[in-house]
Design a protein around this motif. Structure first.
Motif, PDB file in Angstrom:
ATOM      1  N   LEU A   1     -31.727  57.060 -74.064  1.00 36.13           N
ATOM      2  CA  LEU A   1     -31.796  55.929 -75.118  1.00 36.13           C
ATOM      3  C   LEU A   1     -33.361  55.472 -74.217  1.00 36.13           C
ATOM      4  O   LEU A   1     -33.603  54.498 -74.347  1.00 36.13           O
TER       5      LEU A   1
ATOM      6  N   ARG B   1     -41.089  59.143 -78.107  1.00 39.22           N
ATOM      7  CA  ARG B   1     -39.853  58.186 -78.761  1.00 39.22           C
ATOM      8  C   ARG B   1     -38.824  59.053 -80.252  1.00 39.22           C
ATOM      9  O   ARG B   1     -37.757  59.136 -80.186  1.00 39.22           O
TER      10      ARG B   1
ATOM     11  N   SER C   1     -38.322  48.114 -86.372  1.00 40.31           N
ATOM     12  CA  SER C   1     -39.007  50.165 -86.124  1.00 40.31           C
ATOM     13  C   SER C   1     -39.248  49.946 -84.405  1.00 40.31           C
ATOM     14  O   SER C   1     -38.735  51.159 -84.075  1.00 40.31           O
ATOM     15  N   ARG C   2     -39.820  49.094 -84.341  1.00 42.32           N
ATOM     16  CA  ARG C   2     -40.663  49.707 -82.457  1.00 42.32           C
ATOM     17  C   ARG C   2     -39.811  49.020 -81.573  1.00 42.32           C
ATOM     18  O   ARG C   2     -39.792  49.276 -79.947  1.00 42.32           O
ATOM     19  N   MET C   3     -38.003  48.395 -82.104  1.00 40.85           N
ATOM     20  CA  MET C   3     -37.451  47.883 -80.952  1.00 40.85           C
ATOM     21  C   MET C   3     -37.235  49.646 -79.983  1.00 40.85           C
ATOM     22  O   MET C   3     -36.641  50.483 -80.651  1.00 40.85           O
ATOM     23  N   GLU C   4     -37.086  48.629 -78.670  1.00 44.17           N
ATOM     24  CA  GLU C   4     -36.569  49.998 -77.838  1.00 44.17           C
ATOM     25  C   GLU C   4     -35.435  50.506 -77.635  1.00 44.17           C
ATOM     26  O   GLU C   4     -34.344  49.003 -78.070  1.00 44.17           O
TER      27      GLU C   4
END
Lengths: 230, 405
Positions: A56, A76, B392-395
């Motif tokens: 994560l 990612r 969609s770009r959230m970590e």
């Protein structure tokens, strides 16, 4: 055979001009089929270590290897693929999708993995049966108790037959009887499936279930605090 | 994909009121666009149709030296033996009606008042006069009527005259004099076009030729075609060295340019309305993203790729947009239907150069409906790219902690 290998890993968070070192050089190996507890006080780095093992997050330095693959430098999407294929998660909050039924929540990782319809149905019903929730298949999370939700979360984490199940304080939001049921379920599944379980906790009642305990303090594994695997 | 669709629908159902109001905002936006498009189109189309049926026709044949503004009655500016020429033109298959008309300027004197007028000599038997017969109070003109005229309703109201009353007309003649005669108002016509009805007096062509000393001449041959699209072809066929042929596009350049201007203006309005409705969609989805940050983290943790998370929010936006479009089409359809049947009464707005009806009836075309629906869909989906990208770009780690940082 080692499932997880953590080598001299550090993780530094930067908030504004302040840097906080959550992990300061941790090395650890976890063998296949272990049932390991990461323990330590709040802020000791348990959750950070779980997040790094679970792909994560990425270490500031050092390497994390899962099933022989270095995951420290994956992008990612590669990390998402690794999580989907090899890692299941159970969180402190029950972390079910509230708009989906118990059945659909368990089905989700199988859908993402592209498992076909019949196999998916059989697998979901098998998992619901394991945790005695077949009758609750079409209940949404708000129609289940906390303990039931966490059992659904555990089998969802196992749905795609991962090599590793990571649980972060899995009983923290449960009362003692439900916490006991959840831990006994995890022990049972560890033995039945051979999946490696690693969970973070600071609850002494939960630690007693672990066959191996790794103690963290101030971002480091405390000297002499790694009990050998059972 | 089925799971994404299910999730998107159920997510919208979580906060039904918010979803409903967002779709409603989009629906009202689209409905207003449809109404605006219908009304403006109806107004412009109505103005052009009035200009064609009352004034210009689809084509006019006239002397090469005729100048419309001067209403010249000099023989060299007129068409000689117009009946013969009309008969020849009438044989062309695309021509529906051809009739000679004579224009003269004059003044109506009633008591101590006088009003400037345009006197139009018409062939009373021609079907080109149907717009004057419709809504006529009184009798229509007979070809051999030597004393009768028809006046427009707006003029009748202005000078307080009615059918059966008499009025004196002073008319310019071809030799530059002014002749004067008392006429009886046989009828009052109402084309619902105040700009035309307030300054037009109709009389039989023979009488107009007599009073203006134009003999067997007409100012123009007024031509209506069976199909407007044939205008260019018929104009080409009629072109000769002797006469000038003018098309409805040339004769109504003000109306055509106004229509183009109105269309350009409408596009700006479309974009303003759609920008507002798109903002509502963005707001709704951004709220949804922030409310569901932890769920996004969970989905990411179980291996959902960013692109799939983005798709999930785009699907949600798609449902919201489709809901809004359905509401908009139903609501807009009803509003346009009402405006088409009943219209908006605007009275005499006093526009010059445009024959605008006193009542605007909407006319919404299928192409406008499709274009506006597609525009709404596209702009809403483009707008939803921002919240979808945000999600969609959230970590995963930050999302699991509810959006820390």
């Amino acid at each position: 055979m080692e499932v997880v290998k953590v080598e001299n890993v550090t993780r530094t968070y930067k908030v504004g001009n302040t840097e906080t070192q959550a992990l300061r050089g941790v090395s650890l190996t976890i063998e296949n089929g272990e049932f390991t507890a990461l323990v330590g006080p709040s802020g000791s780095g348990k959750t950070t270590l779980l997040q790094l093992i679970g792909c994560l997050d990425q270490p500031t330095s050092g390497h994390v290897t899962i099933n022989g693959k270095d995951v420290s430098t994956l992008n990612r999407n590669q990390r998402a693929d690794m999580r989907r294929a090899s890692i299941g998660f159970v969180f402190q909050f029950f972390a079910l999708i509230p708009t989906l039924t118990a059945y659909e929540n368990i089905e989700m990782p199988l859908l993402l993995a592209g498992v076909n319809g019949t196999e998916r149905r059989n697998r979901v019903m098998e998992l619901l049966d394991i945790v005695d929730l077949k009758d609750h298949a079409h209940h949404r999370p708000d129609q289940l108790s906390g303990g039931q939700q966490q059992r659904v979360a555990i089998v969802r984490a196992l749905a795609s037959k991962p090599a590793l199940l990571l649980a972060d304080e899995p009983t923290a939001n449960l009362d003692t009887p439900n916490g006991k049921v959840v831990m006994e379920t995890m022990v049972r599944l560890n033995k039945a499936t051979g999946v490696t379980f690693v969970f973070a906790t600071h609850d002494p009642r939960v630690i007693s279930y672990a066959r191996r305990v790794v103690t963290l303090r101030d971002g480091l594994i405390a000297d002499g605090q790694v009990t050998p695997g059972a | 994909m089925k799971q994404l669709l299910t999730m998107a629908l159920r997510d919208l159902g979580r906060n039904r009121r918010r979803s409903l109001f967002s779709a409603l905002a989009l629906g009202i936006g689209l409905a207003l666009l449809l109404l605006m498009a219908g009304v403006v189109n109806g107004e412009m189309e109505g103005a052009l149709n009035s200009a064609i049926t009352l004034q210009s026709g689809h084509l006019q044949v006239r002397s090469k030296t005729y100048t419309e503004d001067k209403t010249s009655l000099a023989f060299e500016d007129l068409v000689e033996n117009p009946g013969d020429l009309a008969a020849r033109i009438g044989q062309l298959p695309p021509v529906a009606v051809v009739t000679p008309r004579l224009f003269a300027s004059g003044i109506a004197a009633v008591g101590d008042r006088s009003v400037g007028l345009r006197i139009v000599g018409i062939d009373p038997a021609s079907p080109a006069n149907d717009p004057f017969r419709k809504g006529l109070v009184g009798a229509f003109l007979a070809p051999d009527d030597r004393e009768g005229v028809l006046i427009g309703q707006t003029l009748a109201d202005k000078i307080a005259l009615k059918t059966g009353d008499s009025l004196t007309l002073l008319v310019n003649t071809s030799n530059g004099d002014v002749d004067q005669q008392a006429f009886v108002i046989r009828g009052v016509f109402n084309t619902n076009t105040p700009g035309f009805d307030e300054n037009t007096v109709l009389m039989p062509l023979a009488k107009a030729q007599a009073i203006t000393r134009a003999d067997n001449h007409a100012s123009i041959l007024f031509i209506l075609l069976k199909d407007k699209e044939q205008t260019g072809a018929v104009a080409a066929a009629l072109t000769s060295n002797q006469y000038d042929v003018k098309t409805w596009l040339q004769l109504n350049d003000v109306a055509v340019q106004t229509e183009q201007l109105a269309n350009g203006f409408m596009y700006v309005l479309y974009l303003i309305v759609l920008a507002i409705t798109a903002t509502v969609i963005v707001n709704t989805l951004v709220m949804a993203v922030f409310e569901r940050t932890r769920e996004i983290g969970v989905l990411s943790a179980i291996g959902m790729r960013s692109s799939r998370i983005m798709t999930m929010f785009l699907v949600e936006s798609g449902f919201l947009t489709i809901g809004g479009i359905v509401i908009g089409l139903v609501l807009g359809g009803l509003m346009v239907l009402w405006a088409t049947v009943f219209g908006f009464h605007i009275g005499n707005i006093g526009a010059t150069g445009l024959l605008i009806s006193d009542t605007i009836h909407a006319h919404l075309t299928l192409s406008d409906t499709v274009m506006l629906t597609a525009l709404t869909l596209i702009i809403s989906l483009i707008a939803s790219l921002y919240p979808a990208t945000l999600a969609s770009r959230m970590e995963p780690v930050e999302a699991l902690h509810g959006g820390r940082g």
